[in-house]
Design an enzyme around this catalytic site. Structure first.
Site, PDB file in Angstrom:
ATOM      1  N   CYS A   1       0.731  -0.939   0.018  1.00 40.83           N
ATOM      2  CA  CYS A   1      -0.347  -0.046  -0.044  1.00 40.83           C
ATOM      3  C   CYS A   1       0.766   1.060   0.062  1.00 40.83           C
ATOM      4  O   CYS A   1       0.609   2.438   0.047  1.00 40.83           O
ATOM      5  CB  CYS A   1      -1.148   0.035   1.240  1.00 40.83           C
ATOM      6  SG  CYS A   1      -2.305  -1.609   1.141  1.00 40.83           S
TER       7      CYS A   1
ATOM      8  N   HIS B   1      -9.420   2.994  -0.895  1.00 41.77           N
ATOM      9  CA  HIS B   1      -8.277   2.551  -1.229  1.00 41.77           C
ATOM     10  C   HIS B   1      -7.916   1.991  -2.228  1.00 41.77           C
ATOM     11  O   HIS B   1      -7.590   0.695  -2.405  1.00 41.77           O
ATOM     12  CB  HIS B   1      -8.012   1.703   0.555  1.00 41.77           C
ATOM     13  CG  HIS B   1      -6.828   1.587   0.768  1.00 41.77           C
ATOM     14  ND1 HIS B   1      -5.970   2.470   0.142  1.00 41.77           N
ATOM     15  CD2 HIS B   1      -6.153   0.445   1.735  1.00 41.77           C
ATOM     16  CE1 HIS B   1      -4.651   1.304   0.744  1.00 41.77           C
ATOM     17  NE2 HIS B   1      -4.920   0.580   1.328  1.00 41.77           N
TER      18      HIS B   1
END
Lengths: 383, 76
Positions: A81, A329
């Protein structure tokens, strides 16, 4: 550091019908069109992306070259991420090297077409092998941190719920956010348990999207905009991949180290930050990062939440965009999306979610359960 | 060897090839060694941070795993 962000691009996060190439193209075109620039002015491009497993498309640099219709130096960066933050850092280094004057950084992920069980499995590949063998999913890794944080510092499920409520409220005023729904503490506490004590509304969603920033050295920046936002400092650190390998699971040392490097680079400290976008992949992450970044002492994140000090125009506004929790996200896009929000905040372009008089902002982009962290600091005033 | 539970979480969304709910945890021994464990769900009400017990190696669906068995005699 004499590097400025001169323009940004951002697709709406959520379920997109566009393919991964078109998502990248859309964000890149917005960033270029924002300053009336042609792709020919870009010296080098970095793509932040986590996994080809979601949409089955590898070789993204060539995909983007096709979409843009150019031959360019394009590199894909992966670090779970934290891919976006790391791509930004590589672009900064590229410009600082003197080899390049302009860099386009685009983050992208296309996740929504993958069945959720498969998505969970692909995400789990960013964890340590033993963790995966024991059936650990990412919500569970953050749940382990939360459980221990509760034990050590008295943080509660209600504190986490208040973070979700705040970030959903902020996202209401963000046109690119995935969720436009106000929620209550009770909604969060009554949502289904994913990995105790974390519930569905403590978790960021599966998202599609892309975000882009155009960076220039100071000499070139003035040709494109009167509103450059300067990158003042950037720090990066990698830690052990397994949560169980770390001495203390209520902290992310990589975040602390990356922040120390970034603050030292620009001779600023946490009290100088007006607005921050931090990596709330799960609500507990926002509290842990607030503490590790130095916005409060360890264990006191819950008090900042209780007192509303991280709301818009509080002591330090955290996640005015809605954060990962409510803005969405798309893994590879997240780190760049954070930068886009901070740049817009520092340029006073955020409308109803604008932080008053914001001059200095920070992004904290985290990979895995905290094993990778990139912290970047921005200002509209060059010192 | 005694192991102490550092933290735990009951997983309600199992990761394939697991198909039923389970508990995962991190445990630590006297030598400060740490490892991942799975815990049988029947112990869910007995667990808290600091619970002590033993670990056994067992076959899981994706290879060998550590199974933590809490020492119920030490739980009030």
């Amino acid at each position: 550091m004499e590097i400025a962000v001169v323009s940004t691009g951002h697709t709406k996060f959520g379920n997109a019908s566009a393919d991964i190439g078109d998502l990248m193209l859309s964000a890149c075109k917005q960033a270029l069109d924002g300053v009336g620039a042609e792709i020919s002015i870009v010296d080098v491009i970095y793509i932040a992306n986590f996994s080809s497993g979601f949409c089955g498309q590898c070789h993204l640099p060539a995909v983007l070259a096709s979409k843009l219709g150019v031959n360019k130096e394009i590199t894909r960066i992966e670090s779970a991420c934290a891919a976006g933050g790391l791509a930004l850092k590589e672009a900064v280094l590229a410009i600082l090297s003197g080899l390049y004057k302009t860099a386009l950084v685009v983050g992208v992920e296309k996740m929504s077409e993958t069945p959720i069980e498969e998505t969970t499995g692909i995400l789990a590949r960013a964890a340590e092998k033993t963790e995966i063998r024991h059936g650990t999913i990412f919500p569970a890794l953050y749940a382990l941190m939360a459980q221990r944080h509760f034990h050590d510092y008295g943080t509660t499920e209600e504190h986490l719920a208040k973070i979700a409520v705040k970030n959903h409220k902020n996202a209401l005023n963000n046109p690119v956010a995935q969720f436009k729904k106000e929620i209550t503490v009770e909604d969060v506490l009554n949502s289904r348990v994913i990995a105790s004590p974390l519930k569905l509304f403590d978790c960021s969603p599966v998202s599609d999207g892309a975000a882009a920033v155009l960076l220039c050295n100071e000499e070139v920046a003035s040709q494109f905009t009167d509103l450059p936002v300067y990158i003042m400092g950037i720090g990066h650190d990698s830690d052990r991949i397994g949560l169980f390998e770390r001495e203390n699971i209520t902290t992310m040392p990589a975040v602390t180290h990356a922040a120390q490097k970034a603050f030292k680079m620009c001779n600023l400290n946490p009290r100088d930050i007006d607005v921050a976008e931090i990596h709330d992949c799960f609500t507990i992450a926002e509290i842990i990062e607030m503490e590790d970044l130095g916005f409060c002492a360890k264990g006191l994140g819950k008090e900042m939440i209780d007192e509303g000090r991280t709301e818009i125009n509080g002591d330090i506004t955290i996640n005015p965009s809605g954060g990962l929790k409510a803005k969405g996200h798309p893994i590879g896009a997240t780190g760049i999306s954070q930068v886009v929000e901070i740049v817009k905040q520092l340029r006073c372009e955020c409308g109803a979610r604008q932080v008053a008089n914001a001059e200095t902002g920070l992004c904290c982009n985290v990979g895995g359960s905290g094993a990778t962290a990139v912290v970047s600091i921005f200002s509209r005033r060059y010192k | 060897m005694t192991w102490v539970l550092i933290s735990y979480s009951e997983i309600k969304m199992p990761l394939p090839p697991y198909c039923s709910e389970y508990i995962i945890g991190i445990v630590e021994n006297e030598a400060a060694q740490r490892c991942m464990v799975q815990i049988d769900q029947k112990y869910v009400k007995e667990l808290s941070v600091g619970t002590s017990g033993e670990i056994k190696c067992v076959d899981g669906p994706a290879g060998e795993i550590n199974r933590f068995v809490p020492d119920l005699s030490k739980i009030k």
